[in-house]
Structure formats: C-alpha cells, structure tokens
Design a protein around this motif. Sequence first.
Motif, PDB file in Angstrom:
ATOM      1  N   ASP A   1       0.870  -1.183   0.000  1.00 39.50           N
ATOM      2  CA  ASP A   1       0.000   0.000   0.000  1.00 39.50           C
ATOM      3  C   ASP A   1       0.904   1.229   0.000  1.00 39.50           C
ATOM      4  OD1 ASP A   1      -2.282  -1.532   0.342  1.00 39.50           O
ATOM      5  OD2 ASP A   1      -2.446  -1.145   2.492  1.00 39.50           O
ATOM      6  N   ILE A   2       0.549   2.200  -0.832  1.00 42.73           N
ATOM      7  CA  ILE A   2       1.298   3.469  -0.877  1.00 42.73           C
ATOM      8  C   ILE A   2       0.298   4.608  -0.758  1.00 42.73           C
ATOM      9  CG2 ILE A   2       2.786   4.968  -2.271  1.00 42.73           C
ATOM     10  CD1 ILE A   2       4.250   2.438  -1.875  1.00 42.73           C
ATOM     11  N   ILE A   3       0.667   5.619  -0.012  1.00 44.03           N
ATOM     12  CA  ILE A   3      -0.130   6.849  -0.008  1.00 44.03           C
ATOM     13  C   ILE A   3       0.685   7.915  -0.745  1.00 44.03           C
ATOM     14  CG2 ILE A   3      -1.127   8.671   1.421  1.00 44.03           C
ATOM     15  CD1 ILE A   3      -1.589   6.590   3.595  1.00 44.03           C
ATOM     16  N   VAL A   4       0.092   8.494  -1.785  1.00 42.47           N
ATOM     17  CA  VAL A   4       0.772   9.614  -2.458  1.00 42.47           C
ATOM     18  C   VAL A   4       0.097  10.910  -2.024  1.00 42.47           C
ATOM     19  CG1 VAL A   4       1.633   8.353  -4.464  1.00 42.47           C
ATOM     20  CG2 VAL A   4      -0.673   9.343  -4.540  1.00 42.47           C
ATOM     21  N   GLY A   5       0.916  11.956  -1.901  1.00 39.85           N
ATOM     22  CA  GLY A   5       0.365  13.272  -1.552  1.00 39.85           C
ATOM     23  C   GLY A   5       0.069  13.429  -0.076  1.00 39.85           C
ATOM     24  N   PHE A   6       0.825  12.719   0.771  1.00 40.94           N
ATOM     25  CA  PHE A   6       0.720  12.990   2.217  1.00 40.94           C
ATOM     26  C   PHE A   6       1.153  14.450   2.424  1.00 40.94           C
ATOM     27  CE2 PHE A   6       2.423  13.017   6.549  1.00 40.94           C
ATOM     28  CZ  PHE A   6       1.389  12.390   7.236  1.00 40.94           C
ATOM     29  N   PRO A   7       0.562  15.153   3.423  1.00 36.11           N
ATOM     30  CA  PRO A   7       0.905  16.573   3.602  1.00 36.11           C
ATOM     31  C   PRO A   7       2.425  16.806   3.620  1.00 36.11           C
ATOM     32  CG  PRO A   7      -0.830  15.953   5.123  1.00 36.11           C
ATOM     33  CD  PRO A   7      -0.426  14.695   4.407  1.00 36.11           C
ATOM     34  N   GLY A   8       2.857  17.755   2.832  1.00 37.44           N
ATOM     35  CA  GLY A   8       4.283  18.113   2.814  1.00 37.44           C
ATOM     36  C   GLY A   8       5.125  17.252   1.891  1.00 37.44           C
ATOM     37  N   GLU A   9       4.546  16.297   1.161  1.00 39.21           N
ATOM     38  CA  GLU A   9       5.337  15.420   0.282  1.00 39.21           C
ATOM     39  C   GLU A   9       5.851  16.216  -0.918  1.00 39.21           C
ATOM     40  OE1 GLU A   9       4.441  10.999  -1.215  1.00 39.21           O
ATOM     41  OE2 GLU A   9       3.578  12.508  -2.553  1.00 39.21           O
TER      42      GLU A   9
END
Length: 467
Positions: A317-325
């Motif tokens: 699982d990957i999260i893209v666009g976490f705050p500050g990425e």
Amino acid sequence: MNRVHIKTYGCQMNERDSEAVAAMLRTRGYRIVANENDCDVLLLNTCSVRDAAEQKAIGKAANVQHRKKHQPNFVLGILGCMAQNRGAQLLDQLPDVDLIIGTQKFHQVPDYLDNLRAARESGAPIPTAIIDIAAEAGSQNTIRDHVEPEANAAPQVSAFVSIQQGCNMDCAFCIVPKTRGDERSRPMDDIVRECQQLAERGIKEITLLGQIVTSYGRKDYAHTGGITPFVQLLERVHAIDGIERIRFTSPHPRGFKQDLIEAYGRLPKLCEYVHLPMQSGSNRILKAMNRPYSRERYKEIVDALRAVRPDMYISTDIIVGFPGETDEDFEQTRQLFEACNYDMAYVFKYSIRSGTPAADMGDQIPDEVKEARNQALLQILQQNSLRRTAALVGQIEEVLVEGPDKTGQKFTGRTRGNRVAIFDAHPRLIGQLVPMRVERGTVSTLYGELVLAGVDAAAEQKIEARI
Ligand code: 5AD
C-alpha cells in the motif's frame, strides 16, 4: 419479512465481519439474500479509511431510504467503521436509517433486528434509530461464526479467520484506531479450533485477518525461543491436517523480525505472497506518518524475504500526496517502489480524515499532483506485473480450484502467489490443488490449462509407446 441483504464496503476485515453477521442472522431464522432488491433488511457494512468510501456508502443509503415509502417495513442499517466514526451524526444526512451499529457490536445485530421487528409488529412506538457504538470488552472474540454453503452451492475452499481487532500504531493518516479501537487479540486456542473446524468442512486455505496481525498476542503470550506469538500461531495453524495454504493480512513492516522471515523457509503451507505496506519511500515522510521504519530497513525486509523464498510475490500500500510530500520525497518513493518490484500494489491519494494528526498538518498537496504521482506508480506496477506474467508463461503453477468463474464457462482459482487463474476444469476438482500450465496472462490474471495426473500418465504412455 426476514430477508436480509448485506452490502460490504472496504477491506477483507469488513468482508469477514459481514460474513459473521450473516451466519449469526441465519441461526436466528433470517434468510440472507443475494439480491438487494428482494430484501426486507438492508445492512451496509461500511468503510471510513478514505472520504470516498464514506461518501459512497452515504450516497447508497440516501438512495435506498426512499424504499420505505412503498415498503413500510423496510429496515436500513449502517454497520461498521463509518457507523463508529460518525455515530448519530449520520442521522442529519440520513434521517430514515434504523440502525447504526459500531465495530464492537456486530454480534448485537440479530438482537437489535429482532427488537425492531417485534416493536413494529406490536405497533409500539419505535425509536427514531437504534444507535450502539460503544466499546465492548471481548468483542474481538465474537467474530467467529461462518456461513455454511447452501445445499447445492459450490463448496467453500478458502476462509478468512479474524485473529485480532483494533490497532495501537497511530499512523498519522489513519482513522482505524478510532474506528476499530485498541488492539485486542483472540485467544490462540479459539483461533486454532476455528481453523480445525473449517478444515473439517473441507476448507483448504486460511487467511488470518487483523488490522496489524504481526502484533498478534503480544500482550497475552510470551515469546518462546525468540518466536513471537504471531509466528507461534502460524505454526499451530500449519499443523492442522487439511489446511494446505496459509495467508495473512495486514502485517506491519515492524513485525518482520527474523522469526517471521525464517517461517517462510520452514512452513511450506505459508504461501509465498506477502502484503507489506510501505506507505512512503521517503524517510522524512515516514517519520511524519509516524511509521517506525526507514526506507533502508523496508528494503532489507523485502530482500530477506526474497532470500528465503526467491519466488516471493510482494504487494504493498502506498499513499501519495501525504501533507508536505515534495517532488524529492516522491522520487524516493518511486525509486523504492521500482526497486521492490511489486507484483501488486494499492496506491491511494492521501485523503484527509478528521481527528487524525495529519488532518491538521499544513501543506496539503493539490489533487493534480496526487493524481500524477498515482499514475507514475501505477505505470511502474503494470510493467512489473506484466514482466512477472511473461516469466510465468509456460511454467507450472499450483492452483486451488474455487469454482466456476464469473462467466460460468470456465473455472477460477488462485495460485500460491495470489494471482487469479482461469482454466477449464470439472466440478469434482473444486477444492483440489492442481498444477496448471500458464498459457497467457494479464496484469493480475493468468489463463492456463490444468495438468491432470491422469492425462499426464496417458501422455507419458503415448510417448513411451513411440520410443
Ligand atoms: N488517505 C489515503 N489512504 C489511506 N490509507 C489509510 N488512511 C489513508 C488516508 N487517510 C491507506 C493506507 C492503508 C490502506 C488500507 O489505506 O495505505 O495501508
């Protein structure tokens, strides 16, 4: 007035909870129906992990509420994570909902339904809605019943077994600690007994389920000889006659110590497939996410797993666009993603979950940036999966025959690596582990021909006769 349809959103844990509720309802005399248009009671078992999942269930509930106009006894219930997350607030948007039942109260659903029906039949005043989202000690032990297949249905060959509820990890993005509560494990003996009973019913494959399975039993059982309670559980399920395949989801990278890595070398029933959530490949973002590992450690685990089982299939699982990425952070994720050579991945655009630490972080990422990053990873995934498929063509893979496929023309099953397989078969092969020669494949599905022992023997005789 006893026909129930359960619609499930979200993860396998939710699927399993729905199945347990269905089993409890059946023993109470309710009929579980496959068609939602034919039901008297519609239960939506919901997901809160991203906003889109909540909106989908709310939209559905809003649409079906109007059935009450022409079906006055119709009952609409919202169960599970969104019920837990939003509680009575749901009535603002959905005033006609009858039941709002949280994640620790699934086992109360039959009682609440009985009460509601009895009140309606007696003409007694009915409360606007029954709401129960309280915590309940021991509720993790109530998800244990399984639905027996109907007389002429295909036999079930694979089952989910819930081993634990809740999570104490506090990842900054995640709503699960709120919706599922603290980590609570079921007793090991109960789980093993449930698996034995499933084996007696002909189940060949068990998937152990929990929000963080690698932490299973850590407060309840001692480590013995460096072996964690989770690996002790794997050993005990492995010892059950009739169980041929073991899987589990979801683990945490933190749980992949030497004992679990080595288990892949010594427990042949443990399938060579691991879902290993990476979330991000940037150490800075992992820290902000409160994920206690580095990109280097993550890669070490992947390499160690492949050293023990070179044919290991890994998903993530990957999260893209976490705050500050930043672009640089994403580049780190992209590189690690490529290096891990995943067979499958679930890529999510970060979704604000109110009440979680990340919701209040500044520097939220615009949707177009999230979308571009999402697409970049999906493209890599597609190339990786197709490369793996190409390598499998011509090879023999073991499939567990599950039953007819969606078209009814062919049969379906899964390989040990968790790829869906489609092939011709005879119904008597349902529940059997059969070798399949892979002929072609797509990103996620393999098409092939079963290599049946009888056929093989005949072919061998012909060859011998020719020599
Ligand atoms: N936004 C996007 N994805 C999320 N996940 C969990 N919380 C969020 C969120 N707020 C993803 C994680 C997790 C999977 C089940 O859902 O990747 O592993």
